[in-house]
Design a protein around this motif. Structure first.
Motif, PDB file in Angstrom:
ATOM      1  N   LEU B 132       0.826  -1.212   0.000  1.00 39.34           N
ATOM      2  CA  LEU B 132       0.000   0.000   0.000  1.00 39.34           C
ATOM      3  C   LEU B 132       0.859   1.261   0.000  1.00 39.34           C
ATOM      4  O   LEU B 132       0.532   2.258  -0.619  1.00 39.34           O
ATOM      5  CB  LEU B 132      -0.920   0.006   1.234  1.00 39.34           C
ATOM      6  N   PHE B 133       2.001   1.207   0.696  1.00 36.21           N
ATOM      7  CA  PHE B 133       2.901   2.368   0.812  1.00 36.21           C
ATOM      8  C   PHE B 133       3.545   2.707  -0.532  1.00 36.21           C
ATOM      9  O   PHE B 133       3.723   3.871  -0.891  1.00 36.21           O
ATOM     10  CB  PHE B 133       3.963   2.075   1.875  1.00 36.21           C
ATOM     11  N   GLN B 134       3.901   1.678  -1.262  1.00 36.81           N
ATOM     12  CA  GLN B 134       4.541   1.825  -2.588  1.00 36.81           C
ATOM     13  C   GLN B 134       5.787   2.713  -2.521  1.00 36.81           C
ATOM     14  O   GLN B 134       5.911   3.718  -3.237  1.00 36.81           O
ATOM     15  CB  GLN B 134       3.524   2.399  -3.597  1.00 36.81           C
ATOM     16  N   GLY B 135       6.680   2.388  -1.653  1.00 35.47           N
ATOM     17  CA  GLY B 135       7.930   3.131  -1.510  1.00 35.47           C
ATOM     18  C   GLY B 135       8.839   2.933  -2.715  1.00 35.47           C
ATOM     19  O   GLY B 135       8.820   1.867  -3.339  1.00 35.47           O
ATOM     20  N   GLU B 136       9.639   3.935  -2.953  1.00 37.64           N
ATOM     21  CA  GLU B 136      10.486   3.838  -4.135  1.00 37.64           C
ATOM     22  C   GLU B 136      11.849   3.241  -3.830  1.00 37.64           C
ATOM     23  O   GLU B 136      12.439   2.562  -4.656  1.00 37.64           O
ATOM     24  CB  GLU B 136      10.642   5.225  -4.777  1.00 37.64           C
ATOM     25  N   THR B 137      12.385   3.538  -2.658  1.00 41.53           N
ATOM     26  CA  THR B 137      13.696   2.993  -2.306  1.00 41.53           C
ATOM     27  C   THR B 137      13.561   2.107  -1.045  1.00 41.53           C
ATOM     28  O   THR B 137      12.561   2.199  -0.301  1.00 41.53           O
ATOM     29  CB  THR B 137      14.679   4.134  -1.965  1.00 41.53           C
TER      30      THR B 137
END
Lengths: 310, 371
Positions: B132-137
Motif C-alpha cells: 500500500l505504501f509503494q515506496g520507491e527505495t
C-alpha cells in the motif's frame, strides 16, 4: 480453716472422689495418703479451687469457695506433682516469673527470691538454667516458686516423686522447718507412708476415691491395736504353704512380696507354733519370723487388702 | 501478662531452633521449587531454515519470543531431536511458510504452532502495508516500517482480552506461588509448636499456678496468643523480606499489602492451633495430628500447586473450609491479579471469621475439658 464437705467428683461414669469430708487447721501438716489413682490429686485440685466438685462444698473460714475462690487463692501455694517450671529459664528467672504473676516487683521481689533460694538450698545455682538441674534440685525449685508470695497454706502433691534419698530428706526437712518457723499450714499428699508418718500431725487415707481412715498417726495405728504384723522370710514359698495360710481364720490380712510374707493377725492368738508346724508340713524352710510395730502401711493393708504401692 | 510474654520471649531467645528450622525450610523449599530447575527458563524448540530466514524478520521475531527459545539447527539434527523425543516439535522455517514436525500432540505444541502462525500473520500484514505504501527505495520502506512498528507499539486504543478467571485459563507465577505456598505452609508448624506449650503447661501445672495467682484467665490466654502470633508473623516478615531484599522479588510493589493480609492469616492459624490443641489429649497426639492437618491444608488449599488445576469437586469443596485457600486467594488477588480492594477483603474476612470461630470453640473446649 479449710474444709471439704461431702465432696464428690464424677468424670462421666467414674467417681474420682466419693463423699469426702476433710478439714485442715492453721499450722498443721496434714497428710493425704493413698496409692496411685486413689483420688488424692482430684481432692487437692478441688481443695485448691482448681476443680469444681460435682457436689459438696469447699469452705475457707466458713465461707463457700465454690463460686468465689479469690480469698482462698490468695493464701495458697501449690506444688504440682509435675515440675511446673520453664526449663529454658534459670532458677532466678523462673522465680521472677512466678513472683511477677503474684504482682511482686522491684526490691521486694529481689529480696524474696534470695530468701527463698536460700531456704531451698539453690542460692549458688540461681543463674543456672533449670534443664541443667538434677531431679532433686528441680523439685526443690518447684517448691520454692510456690513459696514466693508467702502462702498461708502450702499444698504439695507428691513433691518427692522420682528423686534420690538425699533430696527427699532435704525436702522433708524444709517442709518441717517451714511449718515450725513460719507456722505454715501444709497439705502433703504422698503414697510414701514413711514421709507422711514423719511429717504429718494428722492423716487422711484414701483408696479408690473413698476416705477410708483419718486421725493422728496414733489414732490410725489404733485401728490395728488388737493385731500384730508378722513378717515371715524364706528362700521360696510353695503353693501349699500359701493356700494353707490363707485358710487360717486367725490371719486377717496376708500379702506375699518376693521371699517375704506379711501377716496381720490377732494379738491374742498364739500363731508362732502354728506357723512353724505349717512350714514343716509343707516343707518350707523359714529363715525369719519377725513381729513389728504397726505402721501406716499395715493399716492400709488391713483396710484395703492391698499395699500402698500396688 | 507482661511476665508471661517476658518468659516466652526469653525462652524463644534461648531456644530459637524450631523457629529457625521452619524459616530456613520455607526459604529453602521456595528457592528450590520456585527459582531453580528450569521452571523459569524458556522451552527450547528446534528450528531449521535457510540463512536469509535466520537473519531476516522471521529470525528476529523468533529471537524476541518471551515464551519459547527457538534454537536453530540443521534440518536433519532438528528431525533427530524430535524423533528422539527431546523436543515435542520442530519446525522448518521458510520465507513463504513453515512445516512442523510433531512428536506428540500436546497443548504446548498447539501453543508453539499458534506462536509461529502469529509471526507469519504479522509478516503478511507487513507485506500488505508495504504494498500500500509503494515506496520507491529500500531506505524509504525501512523508515516506513520503523514508523509502522512505533505506531503499533502505541495504538490509539487497545483491546485487551483478560480471561484468567474463566475455568480454562489462569495466571501463574511459579516463583511467587512457591513463596506464598511454602510460607503459608511452614508457618502452620511454627505457630502450631508455639501453641503446643499451652498443652504442656497445663499438664505440668504451670497453668494451675497462673490460675491461682491474681492473673486473669483472659490475660493468660491473650499472652499465649500474642506470643504465638508474634512468632508466626515474625517468620512471615523474615521470609518475605529475604525474597524482597536478597532474592530481588518485587511482589509487584505489594509487599506492604501482603504483610497486611498475613496479619489475618496468622491470626487464623493461631486460632486453628488453639482448636487443635483443645481437641488432642496429649503432646504425642498433637505431634501426629499437626503434620496431617498442615500437609492436607497445603495440598487442598493450593500451596503446592495452583488450585485451578484441581478437578475433583470433593477437593474443591474441602478447599472452601481451608484457611490456607483464602490466604492464597487473598495474596493472588492482590499481587498476581491486582484486583480491587473488595476482592481482597472477601477472603480476608473469611479468614478472620474462621479465626474467631476456631478460637471461640477451641478455648471453650479447653475450659470444658480442663486440659
Amino acid at each position: 480453716m479449710l474444709e471439704l464437705i461431702d465432696i464428690t467428683k464424677k468424670y462421666k461414669q467414674t467417681k474420682a472422689v466419693k463423699n469426702m469430708n476433710m478439714y485442715i487447721e492453721k499450722g498443721e501438716i496434714v497428710g493425704l495418703l493413698g496409692p496411685n489413682g486413689a483420688g488424692k490429686s482430684t481432692a487437692i485440685s478441688i481443695l485448691s479451687s482448681l476443680l469444681e466438685p460435682t457436689s459438696g462444698d469447699v469452705k475457707f473460714r466458713n465461707k463457700s469457695m465454690i463460686k468465689n475462690p479469690k480469698s482462698l487463692r490468695q493464701i495458697i501455694g501449690i506444688v504440682p506433682q509435675e515440675i511446673a517450671l520453664y526449663e529454658d529459664l534459670s532458677a532466678e528467672e523462673n522465680m521472677k516469673f512466678f513472683g511477677r504473676i503474684y504482682r511482686l516487683k522491684g526490691e521486694k521481689l529481689k529480696n524474696k527470691i534470695s530468701e527463698v533460694l536460700e531456704q531451698i538450698g539453690l542460692a549458688d545455682r540461681r543463674k543456672d538454667v533449670v534443664k541443667t538441674f538434677s531431679g532433686g534440685m528441680k523439685r526443690r525449685l518447684n517448691i520454692g516458686v510456690a513459696m514466693l508470695h508467702d502462702p498461708e497454706i502450702l499444698i504439695m502433691d507428691e513433691p518427692t516423686v522420682g528423686i534420690d534419698p538425699q533430696s527427699r530428706n532435704y525436702i522433708l526437712q524444709t517442709v518441717k522447718r517451714l511449718n515450725k518457723e513460719r507456722q505454715m499450714t501444709v497439705l502433703y499428699t504422698s503414697h510414701y507412708m514413711e514421709e507422711v508418718e514423719y511429717l504429718c500431725d494428722r492423716i487422711y487415707i484414701m483408696d479408690k476415691g473413698n476416705l477410708i481412715a483419718s486421725g493422728t498417726k496414733d489414732e490410725i495405728k489404733q485401728i490395728l491395736a488388737s493385731e500384730n504384723t508378722i513378717y515371715l522370710k524364706a528362700d521360696y514359698w510353695n503353693e501349699s504353704f500359701i493356700t494353707k495360710l490363707q485358710e487360717k481364720p486367725q490371719i486377717h490380712q496376708m500379702k506375699v512380696e518376693g521371699n517375704e510374707i506379711v501377716l496381720v493377725v490377732s494379738k491374742d492368738v498364739a500363731i508362732f507354733s502354728k506357723l512353724a508346724h505349717l512350714a514343716e508340713e509343707t516343707s518350707v524352710q523359714l529363715r525369719a519370723v519377725d513381729v513389728k510395730q504397726v505402721t501406716l502401711e499395715d493399716v492400709f493393708l488391713h483396710l484395703t487388702g492391698r499395699a500402698l504401692r500396688d | 501478662m507482661r511476665g508471661i510474654l517476658l518468659a516466652k520471649f526469653t525462652t524463644f531467645i534461648r531456644n530459637p531452633w524450631v523457629f529457625l528450622l521452619f524459616t530456613v525450610m520455607s526459604i529453602g523449599f521456595t528457592l528450590i521449587i520456585g527459582y531453580t530447575g528450569g521452571n523459569g527458563e524458556k522451552i527450547t524448540v528446534p528450528v531449521a531454515g535457510a540463512e536469509e530466514v535466520r537473519t531476516g524478520s522471521i529470525g528476529k521475531a523468533l529471537e524476541g519470543n518471551e515464551v519459547y527459545h527457538f534454537k536453530w539447527q540443521e534440518e536433519a539434527d532438528m528431525k533427530e531431536i524430535v524423533r528422539l523425543g527431546e523436543a515435542e516439535a520442530g519446525i522448518i522455517m521458510e520465507e513463504a511458510g513453515y512445516e512442523m514436525f510433531i512428536r506428540v500432540e500436546t497443548p504446548n505444541v498447539q501453543l508453539i504452532e499458534q506462536t509461529i502462525a502469529d509471526i507469519y500473520t504479522e509478516k503478511i500484514r507487513e507485506s500488505q502495508v508495504l504494498e500500500l505504501f509503494q515506496g520507491e527505495t529500500a531506505a524509504e520502506e525501512k523508515a516506513f516500517l520503523t514508523a509502522y512498528h512505533e505506531a503499533m507499539d502505541q495504538p490509539l486504543f487497545e483491546i485487551t482480552n483478560d480471561n484468567f478467571r474463566n475455568a480454562d485459563s489462569y495466571q501463574f507465577d511459579q516463583g511467587l506461588h512457591a513463596i506464598f505456598g511454602f510460607t503459608l505452609f511452614f508457618v502452620i508448624y511454627t505457630i502450631g509448636y508455639n501453641v503446643l506449650p499451652i498443652l504442656t503447661e497445663k499438664k505440668e501445672g504451670i497453668w494451675d499456678r497462673m490460675i491461682l495467682s491474681p492473673l486473669k484467665k483472659w490475660e493468660i490466654y491473650l499472652a499465649n496468643l500474642v506470643y504465638s502470633f508474634f512468632e508466626g508473623y515474625l517468620q512471615i516478615i523474615i521470609i518475605f523480606s529475604v525474597f524482597h531484599y536478597f532474592v530481588g522479588v518485587d511482589f509487584y510493589g505489594e509487599l506492604a499489602g501482603i504483610l497486611l493480609i498475613m496479619l489475618a492469616y496468622t491470626f487464623t492459624i493461631v486460632s486453628l492451633g488453639i482448636f487443635v490443641t483443645a481437641l488432642v489429649k496429649n503432646i504425642q497426639q498433637f505431634n501426629a495430628v499437626l503434620p496431617i492437618i498442615s500437609v492436607s491444608m497445603a495440598m487442598i488449599g493450593g500451596a503446592f500447586w495452583p488450585l485451578e488445576v484441581v478437578q475433583s469437586d470433593i477437593l474443591l469443596a474441602l478447599s472452601k473450609i481451608n484457611p490456607l485457600t483464602y490466604g492464597m486467594e487473598a495474596l493472588n488477588n492482590l499481587v498476581l491479579y491486582n484486583l480491587p480492594f473488595e476482592e481482597i477483603l472477601m477472603p480476608v474476612s473469611i479468614l478472620i471469621l474462621m479465626g474467631v470461630i476456631f478460637m471461640g470453640v477451641g478455648i471453650h473446649l479447653m475450659e470444658k475439658r480442663h486440659i
